[in-house]
Design an enzyme around this catalytic site. Structure first.
Site, PDB file in Angstrom:
ATOM      1  N   ASP A 113       6.655   7.610   0.029  1.00 47.11           N
ATOM      2  CA  ASP A 113       6.437   7.272   1.288  1.00 47.11           C
ATOM      3  C   ASP A 113       4.360   6.780   1.204  1.00 47.11           C
ATOM      4  O   ASP A 113       3.925   7.130   1.129  1.00 47.11           O
ATOM      5  CB  ASP A 113       6.607   9.176   2.556  1.00 47.11           C
ATOM      6  CG  ASP A 113       5.826   8.553   3.418  1.00 47.11           C
ATOM      7  OD1 ASP A 113       5.648   7.126   4.035  1.00 47.11           O
ATOM      8  OD2 ASP A 113       6.305   9.703   4.247  1.00 47.11           O
ATOM      9  N   HIS A 143       3.626  -5.986   8.288  1.00 51.29           N
ATOM     10  CA  HIS A 143       3.851  -6.284  10.436  1.00 51.29           C
ATOM     11  C   HIS A 143       5.598  -5.699  10.923  1.00 51.29           C
ATOM     12  O   HIS A 143       4.925  -5.530  12.163  1.00 51.29           O
ATOM     13  CB  HIS A 143       4.487  -7.460  10.082  1.00 51.29           C
ATOM     14  CG  HIS A 143       5.690  -8.365   9.792  1.00 51.29           C
ATOM     15  ND1 HIS A 143       6.894  -9.218   9.623  1.00 51.29           N
ATOM     16  CD2 HIS A 143       6.681  -7.014   9.037  1.00 51.29           C
ATOM     17  CE1 HIS A 143       7.569  -8.739   9.947  1.00 51.29           C
ATOM     18  NE2 HIS A 143       7.735  -7.840   8.579  1.00 51.29           N
TER      19      HIS A 143
END
Length: 172
Positions: free
Chosen positions: A65, A83
């Site tokens: 992660d 983004h």
């Protein structure tokens, strides 16, 4: 993007899915070792693709992660990653990269760059799409600089790569 890669030994493709970007770079840079960091359920596909390409001797995968930590690297590639996230989450990802950079290492963010308001192109359309779909957004260069500053990084270079840009940063 090839001129951005010179000298990178261990390169981590953060959120790299099947590793298509890092595998292409490894084919063109025989001294590069590559790692894909992505969710544990995603990385087996990257390992299989690297084996099919004959790259398994210098390729690895890490199920993890990127909000928690990233493995140490000389170069981090973040293509179409920042983004996806709002500023707080983007800073967390970039901070983790900055903390784990090997001495002299770099972070390369590969994204669309938003220009002046009213300038046509893909970036403004994708900006609206990202906002609706993920809560993320496309950014302009000053917004990337602000993210880098908050993450303890400093922009060193910007290069065009087709309709995208490669924004390179180093730890401060």
């Amino acid at each position: 993007m090839a001129h951005q890669i010179g000298g990178a030994g261990l390169t981590v493709d953060v959120g790299g899915a099947d590793g298509s970007l890092i595998r292409e770079l490894m084919r063109n840079h025989p001294g590069m070792r590559g790692v894909v960091l992505d969710r544990p359920d995603v990385v087996p596909a990257a390992l299989e693709a690297a084996k099919a390409d004959g790259l398994e001797d210098r390729f690895d995968v890490v199920g993890g992660d990127f909000f928690q930590e990233v493995p140490a690297a000389d170069l981090y590639l973040l293509r179409y990653i920042i983004h996806d996230w709002d500023d707080e989450q983007a800073v967390r990802i970039l901070t983790n990269c900055g903390r784990s950079l090997n001495d002299g290492g770099r972070v390369a963010v590969v994204e669309l760059l938003v220009g002046a308001v009213g300038v046509p192109g893909l970036a403004p359309v994708m900006d609206a799409n990202m906002l609706v779909m993920t809560g993320g957004r496309e950014r302009d260069l000053s917004e990337y600089d602000a993210l880098f500053t908050r993450a303890g990084l400093r922009r060193t270079r910007v290069a065009e790569a087709g309709n995208m840009v490669v924004i390179e940063a180093v730890a401060v």
